[in-house]
Write a protein that holds these residues in place. Sequence first.
Motif, PDB file in Angstrom:
ATOM      1  N   THR A 104     -28.047  18.768 -12.916  1.00  0.00           N
ATOM      2  CA  THR A 104     -26.755  18.834 -13.614  1.00  0.00           C
ATOM      3  C   THR A 104     -25.829  19.824 -12.928  1.00  0.00           C
ATOM      4  O   THR A 104     -24.625  19.555 -12.745  1.00  0.00           O
ATOM      5  N   LEU A 105     -26.353  20.983 -12.556  1.00  0.00           N
ATOM      6  CA  LEU A 105     -25.554  21.976 -11.842  1.00  0.00           C
ATOM      7  C   LEU A 105     -25.009  21.392 -10.544  1.00  0.00           C
ATOM      8  O   LEU A 105     -23.810  21.503 -10.247  1.00  0.00           O
ATOM      9  N   GLY A 106     -25.871  20.755  -9.778  1.00  0.00           N
ATOM     10  CA  GLY A 106     -25.435  20.178  -8.506  1.00  0.00           C
ATOM     11  C   GLY A 106     -24.400  19.095  -8.679  1.00  0.00           C
ATOM     12  O   GLY A 106     -23.432  19.009  -7.915  1.00  0.00           O
ATOM     13  N   TRP A 107     -24.587  18.260  -9.700  1.00  0.00           N
ATOM     14  CA  TRP A 107     -23.611  17.202  -9.978  1.00  0.00           C
ATOM     15  C   TRP A 107     -22.244  17.815 -10.279  1.00  0.00           C
ATOM     16  O   TRP A 107     -21.222  17.406  -9.723  1.00  0.00           O
ATOM     17  N   CYS A 108     -22.224  18.806 -11.170  1.00  0.00           N
ATOM     18  CA  CYS A 108     -20.951  19.415 -11.572  1.00  0.00           C
ATOM     19  C   CYS A 108     -20.269  20.110 -10.392  1.00  0.00           C
ATOM     20  O   CYS A 108     -19.042  20.018 -10.233  1.00  0.00           O
ATOM     21  N   LEU A 109     -21.043  20.791  -9.577  1.00  0.00           N
ATOM     22  CA  LEU A 109     -20.447  21.461  -8.414  1.00  0.00           C
ATOM     23  C   LEU A 109     -19.972  20.448  -7.376  1.00  0.00           C
ATOM     24  O   LEU A 109     -18.977  20.676  -6.690  1.00  0.00           O
ATOM     25  N   GLY A 110     -20.665  19.322  -7.275  1.00  0.00           N
ATOM     26  CA  GLY A 110     -20.239  18.285  -6.348  1.00  0.00           C
ATOM     27  C   GLY A 110     -19.018  17.529  -6.820  1.00  0.00           C
ATOM     28  O   GLY A 110     -18.270  16.962  -6.014  1.00  0.00           O
ATOM     29  N   ALA A 111     -18.790  17.521  -8.138  1.00  0.00           N
ATOM     30  CA  ALA A 111     -17.621  16.821  -8.686  1.00  0.00           C
ATOM     31  C   ALA A 111     -16.348  17.639  -8.549  1.00  0.00           C
ATOM     32  O   ALA A 111     -15.246  17.119  -8.764  1.00  0.00           O
ATOM     33  N   TYR A 112     -16.471  18.918  -8.197  1.00  0.00           N
ATOM     34  CA  TYR A 112     -15.299  19.802  -8.119  1.00  0.00           C
ATOM     35  C   TYR A 112     -14.415  19.454  -6.922  1.00  0.00           C
ATOM     36  O   TYR A 112     -14.897  19.239  -5.811  1.00  0.00           O
ATOM     37  N   ARG A 113     -13.124  19.433  -7.158  1.00  0.00           N
ATOM     38  CA  ARG A 113     -12.119  19.383  -6.091  1.00  0.00           C
ATOM     39  C   ARG A 113     -10.917  20.211  -6.550  1.00  0.00           C
ATOM     40  O   ARG A 113     -10.560  20.196  -7.732  1.00  0.00           O
ATOM     41  N   PHE A 114     -10.293  20.916  -5.623  1.00  0.00           N
ATOM     42  CA  PHE A 114      -9.103  21.702  -5.956  1.00  0.00           C
ATOM     43  C   PHE A 114      -7.880  20.836  -5.703  1.00  0.00           C
ATOM     44  O   PHE A 114      -7.572  20.502  -4.558  1.00  0.00           O
ATOM     45  N   ARG A 115      -7.184  20.470  -6.776  1.00  0.00           N
ATOM     46  CA  ARG A 115      -6.102  19.484  -6.660  1.00  0.00           C
ATOM     47  C   ARG A 115      -4.812  19.966  -7.310  1.00  0.00           C
ATOM     48  O   ARG A 115      -3.915  19.172  -7.571  1.00  0.00           O
ATOM     49  N   GLN A 116      -4.694  21.238  -7.556  1.00  0.00           N
ATOM     50  CA  GLN A 116      -3.587  21.742  -8.357  1.00  0.00           C
ATOM     51  C   GLN A 116      -2.229  21.431  -7.748  1.00  0.00           C
ATOM     52  O   GLN A 116      -1.256  21.231  -8.470  1.00  0.00           O
ATOM     53  N   PHE A 117      -2.164  21.362  -6.433  1.00  0.00           N
ATOM     54  CA  PHE A 117      -0.866  21.185  -5.784  1.00  0.00           C
ATOM     55  C   PHE A 117      -0.707  19.810  -5.141  1.00  0.00           C
ATOM     56  O   PHE A 117       0.239  19.585  -4.400  1.00  0.00           O
ATOM     57  N   ARG A 118      -1.606  18.893  -5.444  1.00  0.00           N
ATOM     58  CA  ARG A 118      -1.506  17.536  -4.925  1.00  0.00           C
ATOM     59  C   ARG A 118      -0.723  16.689  -5.912  1.00  0.00           C
ATOM     60  O   ARG A 118      -1.072  16.581  -7.086  1.00  0.00           O
ATOM     61  N   THR A 119       0.365  16.061  -5.432  1.00  0.00           N
ATOM     62  CA  THR A 119       1.167  15.225  -6.322  1.00  0.00           C
ATOM     63  C   THR A 119       0.677  13.787  -6.365  1.00  0.00           C
ATOM     64  O   THR A 119       0.865  13.091  -7.361  1.00  0.00           O
ATOM     65  N   ALA A 120       0.044  13.334  -5.293  1.00  0.00           N
ATOM     66  CA  ALA A 120      -0.471  11.967  -5.278  1.00  0.00           C
ATOM     67  C   ALA A 120      -1.790  11.906  -6.039  1.00  0.00           C
ATOM     68  O   ALA A 120      -2.578  12.856  -6.042  1.00  0.00           O
ATOM     69  N   ALA A 121      -2.017  10.792  -6.688  1.00  0.00           N
ATOM     70  CA  ALA A 121      -3.272  10.605  -7.417  1.00  0.00           C
ATOM     71  C   ALA A 121      -4.436  10.601  -6.444  1.00  0.00           C
ATOM     72  O   ALA A 121      -4.357  10.025  -5.359  1.00  0.00           O
ATOM     73  N   ALA A 122      -5.496  11.269  -6.823  1.00  0.00           N
ATOM     74  CA  ALA A 122      -6.679  11.349  -5.970  1.00  0.00           C
ATOM     75  C   ALA A 122      -7.858  10.702  -6.663  1.00  0.00           C
ATOM     76  O   ALA A 122      -7.910  10.622  -7.896  1.00  0.00           O
TER      77      ALA A 122
END
Length: 462
Positions: A104-122
């Motif tokens: 579960t820890l690995g899944w959650c850490l792998g799902a992380y992306r920093f997208r705060q300043f991206r305007t296009a949908a990712a």
Amino acid sequence: MLDGLTGTDAGALPLHAVTPAGLPALLAALPAPQAAFLRAAGFAAKAQDLRLLPTAEGIGGAVLGLGADPSEAASPWAFGGAPFALPEGTAWRIEGAPDAAAATLGWCLGAYRFRQFRTAAARGPALLAAPAGTEAAQAEAAAICRGRDLVNLPANHLGPAELAAAVGRLAAAHGAGFEVIEGAALAEGFPAVQAVGGGSPRAPRVAVLRWEGRADGPLVALCGKGVCFDTGGLDIKPAGAMLRMKKDMGGAAAAMATAEMLMAARAPVRLLLLVGAVENAVSGEAFRPLDVIRTRKGLTVEIGNTDAEGRLVLADLLCFAAESQPSLVVDFATLTGAARVALGPDLPALFCDDDQVSERILSSGLLHRDELWRMPLQKNYVSWLDSSVADLNNVSTKPMAGAITAALFLRHFVPDGLRWAHIDLYAWNDGSRPGRPEGGEVQAARAVARAVLTHPSGWMTT
């Protein structure tokens, strides 16, 4: 809710985690067409090999190879690549994981992306229906992801005031006490912090969090270097060396994540979290090479290099922490390039002259895949910090053992007999790997938090 998690297992598809040794039994248990598909595709359960299982209606599940190494199969990283290898938005339940919490820890850490300043949908991750009993792992992941966010924030969005405010939000979330020391009080009580941050229009400050998990519990003090951007000061860095200096507050992020983990776990300890939030800037107000500054302890320091500023910040924090007579002090800092030369980016350096403390942190890190490596506090190198005009210099006279002499500098500000550990870390992933996307990283927090949780009363014993 964390990215990558779903609150329900309704409609979740099975993700079969399997080692090569367990593959024959899985093939025998699967529907015959799916087993035939895997055999025809040459699936051998190699680590990170993920295959979708077809049905007449579409996707009926998936299999994830864990590889033959049992320790790797039980690590968080075995599952860190799954959220973006599986179709976006699909829901999954893991079957056959050797360690459900680690998965579960690995899944959650792998799902992380920093997208705060991206305007296009990712593209978003696939979603995990987290198994029961993994709440602690989810809390650890949340603390790490919040720390990653801080490290990833550009310096124009995270200055000393914003970093101190993040400590305030952490305190509010857990009912902890909070104060910010700034202005005249900072200049008087934390003169080294003031000297480092005085060259920036964004004023320095020290954020203080106090929390009681148990009123009579041992006091654990966590100190974080929070240099929100490091130009090097008047000893300015070359442009290439400045590119990632938004991460120079990575020690603060690690200290904050450690505190969050302990508070979320309701650890039977008292916590003191100190973050020295500064910007090391170039201006007419910046401190200069060969200046002599005062520290909270009263020791004077000759500035051999303005780019060795983090140890000055920590000097005042360590002195302040020691005044409360804690059972343990741990400081976290992106302190030296020398530590990275010695150990690379993934292995923080641990400096500690207490064998029991060292062993607890190292064994915890090894067990929970948050490894560190112990480095020596070589006492005969202390003379390399001698100054002819002050009590000591902030840099060594020799171009060797830079991480050791930095730790020895800090040792001057820790009273004899106080259990202390110094962690010199990188706080960044240079590239993306399962569970560790490129960008800011929180290192050593799980190792320290788990060590405290494993020995909550033992920190008061010898």
